[in-house]
Design an enzyme around this catalytic site. Sequence first.
Site, PDB file in Angstrom:
ATOM      1  N   ALA A 160       0.097 -15.341  38.060  1.00 43.46           N
ATOM      2  CA  ALA A 160      -0.446 -14.977  36.750  1.00 43.46           C
ATOM      3  C   ALA A 160       0.397 -13.869  36.146  1.00 43.46           C
ATOM      4  O   ALA A 160       1.381 -13.425  36.733  1.00 43.46           O
ATOM      5  CB  ALA A 160      -1.897 -14.522  36.907  1.00 43.46           C
ATOM      6  N   ASN A 161       0.027 -13.410  34.945  1.00 44.93           N
ATOM      7  CA  ASN A 161       0.730 -12.285  34.325  1.00 44.93           C
ATOM      8  C   ASN A 161      -0.284 -11.344  33.679  1.00 44.93           C
ATOM      9  O   ASN A 161      -1.482 -11.583  33.728  1.00 44.93           O
ATOM     10  CB  ASN A 161       1.795 -12.785  33.340  1.00 44.93           C
ATOM     11  CG  ASN A 161       1.193 -13.561  32.195  1.00 44.93           C
ATOM     12  OD1 ASN A 161       0.380 -13.041  31.430  1.00 44.93           O
ATOM     13  ND2 ASN A 161       1.572 -14.823  32.079  1.00 44.93           N
ATOM     14  N   ARG A 162       0.203 -10.288  33.044  1.00 39.76           N
ATOM     15  CA  ARG A 162      -0.678  -9.209  32.600  1.00 39.76           C
ATOM     16  C   ARG A 162      -1.261  -9.401  31.203  1.00 39.76           C
ATOM     17  O   ARG A 162      -1.890  -8.495  30.675  1.00 39.76           O
ATOM     18  CB  ARG A 162       0.091  -7.882  32.635  1.00 39.76           C
ATOM     19  CG  ARG A 162       0.473  -7.472  34.039  1.00 39.76           C
ATOM     20  CD  ARG A 162       1.369  -6.262  33.994  1.00 39.76           C
ATOM     21  NE  ARG A 162       0.633  -5.096  33.522  1.00 39.76           N
ATOM     22  CZ  ARG A 162       0.160  -4.145  34.308  1.00 39.76           C
ATOM     23  NH1 ARG A 162       0.358  -4.222  35.601  1.00 39.76           N
ATOM     24  NH2 ARG A 162      -0.490  -3.137  33.801  1.00 39.76           N
ATOM     25  N   SER A 163      -1.085 -10.550  30.603  1.00 37.31           N
ATOM     26  CA  SER A 163      -1.625 -10.755  29.263  1.00 37.31           C
ATOM     27  C   SER A 163      -3.149 -10.703  29.277  1.00 37.31           C
ATOM     28  O   SER A 163      -3.804 -11.312  30.109  1.00 37.31           O
ATOM     29  CB  SER A 163      -1.166 -12.119  28.740  1.00 37.31           C
ATOM     30  OG  SER A 163      -1.867 -12.425  27.553  1.00 37.31           O
TER      31      SER A 163
END
Length: 221
Positions: A29-32
């Site tokens: 996943a990512n930090r968005s």
Amino acid sequence: NFAKDLAGKKILLSAGGTIEPIDPVRYLANRSSGKMGYALAEVAQSRGAKVTLVSGPTALKAPKGVEVINVKTAREMEAEMLAHYATADFVIMAAAVADYRLAQVYEQKVKKVGETWQLNLVRNPDILKHLGELKQQQLLVGFAAETTELVKHATEKLRQKNVDLLVANDVSRKDIGFGTNDNAALLLTRDKAPQETGKMTKQQLANLIYDRLLELAKERE
Ligand code: C5P
């Protein structure tokens, strides 16, 4: 904002981060946070547009009256953006799309046996670039999160992805960007000098983006 100046416009948005499964219990996943994309949806809706929001997993609640299509992976997001692209007036890719996915997703949970674990990743499609190649009447907007040489990298992205408006922000600044309520951006178009917005809420930035898009639409008439 009480003006219904987006009435009659169809707006297609992507928001949030895509996730890529590793095995049945793990994912990349990512930090968005999805805040910018959801602010864009809320503001468009309140200015009278018909809004379709293609969203990666987020903790946010969709604004009332907005059509929401939930997706997980980059490839699912691409399919939904393409499915709704033809009839859209303004298309904004605010999502943080995963650049890579697993070459092969494990069918069973991977046991923690080894001291190290190498994952084999392959490139995901660049959705925005693809939309840029297929562009007809749409005005296309991209985002760029940069940590160095903001203007240079953003200008390159504007051209490479064939977008009409690029919203660039400096993600090395702690007070703006990912997960925060505020943003400060540089708006780039082909014809004008870059416009610095200064620090503002994501709603305010959304309003500015639509103001610019309405200007660009008017210039085309
Ligand atoms: O190339 P970069 O990832 O910096 O570009 C950011 C812009 O491109 C954003 O608008 C993002 O939504 C979009 N993007 C995309 N598909 C990808 C990667 C980024 O649509 N695989």
